[in-house]
Design an enzyme around this catalytic site. Structure first.
Site, PDB file in Angstrom:
ATOM      1  N   ASP A   3      -0.526   7.226  -1.728  1.00 13.22           N
ATOM      2  CA  ASP A   3      -0.078   7.472  -3.092  1.00 13.22           C
ATOM      3  C   ASP A   3      -0.578   6.278  -3.907  1.00 13.22           C
ATOM      4  O   ASP A   3      -0.876   5.219  -3.343  1.00 13.22           O
ATOM      5  CB  ASP A   3       1.453   7.566  -3.105  1.00 13.22           C
ATOM      6  CG  ASP A   3       2.019   7.612  -4.510  1.00 13.22           C
ATOM      7  OD1 ASP A   3       1.524   8.408  -5.328  1.00 13.22           O
ATOM      8  OD2 ASP A   3       2.947   6.826  -4.788  1.00 13.22           O
ATOM      9  N   ASP A   5       0.638   4.976  -7.585  1.00 14.16           N
ATOM     10  CA  ASP A   5       1.688   4.188  -8.248  1.00 14.16           C
ATOM     11  C   ASP A   5       2.850   3.912  -7.304  1.00 14.16           C
ATOM     12  O   ASP A   5       3.452   4.839  -6.764  1.00 14.16           O
ATOM     13  CB  ASP A   5       2.217   4.930  -9.477  1.00 14.16           C
ATOM     14  CG  ASP A   5       1.139   5.202 -10.510  1.00 14.16           C
ATOM     15  OD1 ASP A   5       1.066   4.452 -11.491  1.00 14.16           O
ATOM     16  OD2 ASP A   5       0.364   6.164 -10.324  1.00 14.16           O
ATOM     17  N   ASP A 161       5.954   6.344  -1.710  1.00 17.03           N
ATOM     18  CA  ASP A 161       7.237   5.680  -1.963  1.00 17.03           C
ATOM     19  C   ASP A 161       8.272   6.610  -2.569  1.00 17.03           C
ATOM     20  O   ASP A 161       9.328   6.154  -3.010  1.00 17.03           O
ATOM     21  CB  ASP A 161       7.034   4.468  -2.881  1.00 17.03           C
ATOM     22  CG  ASP A 161       6.680   4.877  -4.305  1.00 17.03           C
ATOM     23  OD1 ASP A 161       5.768   5.712  -4.473  1.00 17.03           O
ATOM     24  OD2 ASP A 161       7.329   4.376  -5.251  1.00 17.03           O
TER      25      ASP A 161
END
Length: 209
Positions: A3, A5, A161
């Protein structure tokens, strides 16, 4: 695969800076960086609503568009790799292990960010939010990323996250790896997410590899 960001890159400083410029455009008070940080993985509209929870949807959308306009200008000025990420990427590159990115971030923001951080030449593939019609938590962008890497999904680890990252990885048949250095908040119930590996810092992945 990563991922973007909150996993590969700490983009919160740029996103919150753009948010505050947009809030100022509309006469609203600025938001604190620390309070907004854990929202950064959830998109521009989520940032606006967290900063001004009482806004009507139409006004929130206007502020969001202003945020995006400002973000195009500040994108990459303060963002940086998370501590330990350089060690992990160096390990992958030195062993010719291909890696890519699957993000819900639009390509017009993701590609310039990678260029400014010097990652564009290292990254084998970038699947952005507008590359496919359905973003995470759908499996479609994950499977497309796997095809570009030339690997079966079951042979790939996906680091993220957020809950949608773990769900997308599981749906695609990838190994789901939670990046706890990202934008997790105390409200996230990560124990209920479909997680295969939980990492405290990026370089911890080297031992798993």
């Amino acid at each position: 695969m990563f991922d973007l960001d909150g996993t590969l890159v700490d983009t919160a400083p740029d996103l919150v800076a753009a948010l505050n410029l947009a809030l100022d455009d509309f006469g609203f008070s600025k938001a604190e960086q620390d309070r907004m940080r854990h929202i950064a993985s959830h998109g521009s509209l989520a940032l606006v609503k967290a900063a001004q929870p009482g806004l009507e949807d139409a006004v929130a959308t206007q502020v969001q568009q202003a945020l995006l306009a400002h973000y195009a200008k500040v994108n990459g000025t303060e963002a940086k790799l998370f501590p330990g990420m350089t060690l992990l990427l160096d390990h992958l590159n030195s062993r010719q292990i291909p890696w890519g990115i699957v993000t819900n971030k639009a390509a017009r923001y993701a590609r310039p960010l990678l260029d400014r951080l010097g990652l564009a030449q290292q990254c084998t593939t970038l699947i952005s939010g507008d590359t496919v019609t359905r973003g995470k938590p759908d499996a479609a962008p994950m499977l497309l990323g796997a095809s570009y890497l030339g690997r079966k999904a079951g042979h790939l680890l996906y680091l993220g996250d957020a809950k949608r990252d773990m769900e997308a990885a599981r749906k695609a048949g990838m190994v789901s790896v939670l990046a706890s250095w990202g934008y997790l908040s105390s409200l996230d119930e990560a124990d209920d997410w479909p997680i295969d590996i939980h990492l405290k810092q990026p370089q911890d992945l080297i031992a798993h590899l």
